[in-house]
Every structure is written in C-alpha cells, then in structure tokens.
Design an enzyme around this catalytic site. Structure first.
Site, mmCIF file in Angstrom:
data_model
loop_
_atom_site.group_PDB
_atom_site.id
_atom_site.type_symbol
_atom_site.label_atom_id
_atom_site.label_comp_id
_atom_site.label_asym_id
_atom_site.label_seq_id
_atom_site.Cartn_x
_atom_site.Cartn_y
_atom_site.Cartn_z
ATOM 1 C CD GLU A 95 -2.551 -1.107 2.728
ATOM 2 O OE1 GLU A 95 -3.525 -1.845 2.851
ATOM 3 O OE2 GLU A 95 -2.127 -0.368 3.640
ATOM 4 C CB CYS A 108 2.420 7.114 3.695
ATOM 5 S SG CYS A 108 2.763 5.882 4.946
ATOM 6 C CB CYS A 115 5.154 -5.642 9.431
ATOM 7 S SG CYS A 115 6.329 -5.000 10.646
ATOM 8 C CB CYS A 119 2.951 -2.735 16.485
ATOM 9 S SG CYS A 119 4.746 -2.485 16.392
ATOM 10 C CB CYS A 122 0.269 -1.956 13.185
ATOM 11 S SG CYS A 122 0.808 -1.890 11.463
ATOM 12 N N GLY A 163 5.540 -2.424 6.810
ATOM 13 C CA GLY A 163 6.885 -2.927 7.033
ATOM 14 C C GLY A 163 7.747 -2.018 7.885
ATOM 15 C CD GLU A 164 11.644 -0.854 11.424
ATOM 16 O OE1 GLU A 164 12.578 -0.131 10.994
ATOM 17 O OE2 GLU A 164 10.757 -0.422 12.188
ATOM 18 C CB SER A 195 8.501 5.956 10.443
ATOM 19 O OG SER A 195 7.894 5.561 11.651
ATOM 20 C CB SER A 218 7.138 3.531 15.887
ATOM 21 O OG SER A 218 6.836 3.930 14.575
ATOM 22 C CG HIS A 220 3.618 3.867 19.181
ATOM 23 N ND1 HIS A 220 3.048 4.987 18.604
ATOM 24 C CD2 HIS A 220 4.303 3.236 18.182
ATOM 25 C CE1 HIS A 220 3.353 5.023 17.322
ATOM 26 N NE2 HIS A 220 4.115 3.974 17.048
ATOM 27 C CG HIS A 290 -7.202 4.854 10.846
ATOM 28 N ND1 HIS A 290 -8.214 3.979 10.500
ATOM 29 C CD2 HIS A 290 -7.223 5.843 9.908
ATOM 30 C CE1 HIS A 290 -8.803 4.415 9.403
ATOM 31 N NE2 HIS A 290 -8.219 5.539 9.018
ATOM 32 C CB CYS A 333 -0.439 1.069 8.181
ATOM 33 S SG CYS A 333 0.969 0.271 7.427
#
Length: 357
Positions: A95, A108, A115, A119, A122, A163-164, A195, A218, A220, A290, A333
């Site tokens: 995406e 983005c 991933c 998390c 996500c 992804g990371e 990020s 990130s 959080h 979100h 995401c």
C-alpha cells in the site's frame, strides 16, 4: 545478467546505460535523453519515449524492461487522501497513501510486504511478514503516482507504510539515494522521513548518511513495560538502549505516539513521555488511533488527547496533535490490503528479521 535500472541508484543506472550505449555504437547524447525517463520524467514503457528512434526503444525494452506495479485498488477520501493497493510480480500486495495538505503532498510508502513485528495497533502487523521489497518496488510507488498524474508528484515521502524500513536496510538505503538525487526523483533530504521502531544496528547505519534525512521513531509508550505490551520489538531492542542511541543522533528526532484509550493516554504517561523527549529536544507527533488498524482497541477521547498534548507543552515539549486522515476509506496501514486480498498464511523468515520471543 540484465540490470534493472529502477532497482539501482541513478549513478549505477547511468553507468549501465553508458556501457550499453557504447557497445551499440550509439552517440553519447542518447544518455541525456534516456536517463531522465527513469525518474525525472518517467515513462511507463520505453515505447512512450518518442524522442528516441523506434529501433532504440525496442532495444531498450529488451535489455532494460521497466517493471511496473499493478494498481489493484484505489480509494479517494472526501478529505483528498488517496490510498493505492499495488500488486507485485509475485502476487504480493503493498500500500501507499497520498496525503495532500495545501501545496504539500506527502506520500507514505511501504518497504516490506507485511511486517514481522506484530505491534498490536497495526493492521500490517496482524498479517505477518511476507517478504522484503526491492529498491525498485519501494521507489516505484512514487514513480507510479507520478505516472498516473505528474501534478501529484509528492513533495514529501515518508517510510511509514507497510513494514519496518530498517529490517530491509540495503534496499531502503538505495531507495533513499534514488528519492533524493537530482538524477532520481530530486526530493530534498529534509522532505524524506524514515520511521522505525528502533532496529539499533541499522539505525546506526542510517545515522551515518551525510544527507539530512529525517528520523521518526515509533515510540507509543513512555515505559519499557508498557511498550513491551504494545510492541514486541521491545524485548529485543529495549527503550533505554533506544533512547541512548537517539541521543547520539545528529538531527532532530520526532517521536511518534499513537494515543490508545485507557492504555497510554493518561497524564502520568504524558509526564513520563516528557522525560524522554525533553533531553532529545524531540518533536512529539500525537496520532489518533485509526479505528481500522486495531478493531479491538479504542481511540482516545478528543478531550483526553487535547489534555495529553497540553500536558506535554506544560513540560516544555513541543507536541503536535495530528488529525486522522482518510477515515471514510481503508486508510489504516495494512487495512486495504487485508480487505481486498483477504488473509494469507503468515510467512516469517526469522533468520532475516529481529527474533522476538
């Protein structure tokens, strides 16, 4: 072996093209006609480069085919946000999200299909890891947007999609160069943000780059215990080590903080976060959860988010409370990928990724 010109830096593409043109006996000026068609004024296929002779276009198509990302789904929000689901050659899907704001257009982009980090807030983490993207597939997300409409060319790019990035460092490293270089997409380094959850060995490599790329972490959670509950990566790269690494970073850091109702949005959590952010002189990006990303979690109430932001400012921390974009589309995401493609079996190659227990 054929070089994929979109999968290497513009400098490497230049060398490959020079050698190929010389071997064909083509005049040197052909390079000046061909190279811009990769990134600066991209073409979907070499046949579209009508300033070149037809035999040369056919030869280019055979020697250096231009790989495309296939548009699988496209959504347009009432606020102007656009979400793209791209299908890759092997059937995987990724995406991108284009967010307009005045004259600014932020894209983005994804760096992996899926991933491995899991998390809890996500949607991408819920699908598991599929594979790393190539540099051409990462930068190609920008290229495809430009091919759709040159007027939509992003002014800013953020590695905040699926992804990371620091678990796919080699491809991301090449992509950063392609995004930034004048012979590539020519986007200023300060308009490119990576990020990461904090993969420390590759964070050090990113810090060594001379360009002024921006870093967003990130976070959080303001404590190791809470972060471990939300982000399994905390078990491998702990918060104390991450904060120590950030103190050595030469550029200003942004701390990303998704506000989750009843989890990390108390005023006490704000005080703890201020203690982390203040020594770094970091900007704190407060992000509403979100609802499409984690159906079992609750976004913080508006009043609580405002109180959290005020508390940080009272503690001398610069904080910005962002508003959710694309609420009327699948903008979280990984959300559109799951909705359109459906669930797939998890595929995690632990030897290539941070092992989390």
């Amino acid at each position: 072996m054929t070089v994929d010109l979109l999968d290497v830096t513009p400098a490497a593409a230049r060398v490959a093209l020079m050698e190929w043109l010389a071997a064909r006996g083509e005049p040197a000026y052909r390079l000046r006609q061909i190279l811009p068609r990769l990134w600066q004024r991209p073409v979907a296929r070499w046949s579209d480069a009508t300033d070149l002779p037809a035999p040369l276009r056919a030869a280019l198509d055979e020697a250096f085919p231009l790989r495309r990302l296939e548009l699988r789904a496209h959504q347009l929000s009432s606020d102007g946000t656009q979400k793209f689901l791209w299908k890759l050659d092997d059937g995987e899907a990724i995406e991108s999200v284009l967010i307009p704001e005045g004259k600014r257009r932020t894209l983005c982009i994804s760096s992996q299909a899926g991933c491995a980090l899991g998390c809890v807030f996500c949607a991408t983490g819920r699908m598991g890891f599929r594979r790393n993207l190539t540099a051409g597939e990462i930068a190609g997300q920008v290229r495809e947007v430009v091919l759709r409409d040159p007027a939509l060319k992003p002014t800013n790019v953020v590695f905040m999609g699926m992804g990371e990035p620091l678990l796919n460092w080699d491809a991301v490293d090449t992509t950063l160069t392609t995004l930034n270089q004048p012979e590539g997409l020519g986007i200023g380094a300060r308009h490119i943000t990576l990020s990461t959850v904090g993969i420390l060995p590759n964070l050090a490599k990113f810090a060594q780059r001379s360009e002024q790329f921006r870093l967003a972490v990130s976070l959080h959670a303001p404590s190791a215990a809470l972060r471990r509950e939300l982000m399994p990566i905390e078990k491998k790269y702990g918060l104390p080590d991450l904060m120590k690494a950030l103190q050595q970073f030469r550029r200003r850091v942004t701390l990303e903080y998704v506000l989750i109702g009843g989890k990390n949005d108390s005023l006490e959590a704000a005080d703890q976060l201020a203690q982390l952010a203040r020594p770094l002189e970091a900007l704190v990006n407060l992000l509403p959860l979100h609802p499409g990303g984690a159906p079992d979690l609750t976004p913080s109430a508006g009043a609580q988010m405002l109180a959290f932001a005020r508390r940080l400012k009272l503690r001398s921390v610069e904080a910005v409370l962002r508003r959710s974009r694309g609420l009327d589309i699948s903008a979280a995401c990984g959300q559109l990928r799951v909705e359109v493609e459906g669930p797939r079996p998890r595929k995690v190659r632990a030897e290539e990724h941070a092992h989390i227990e």
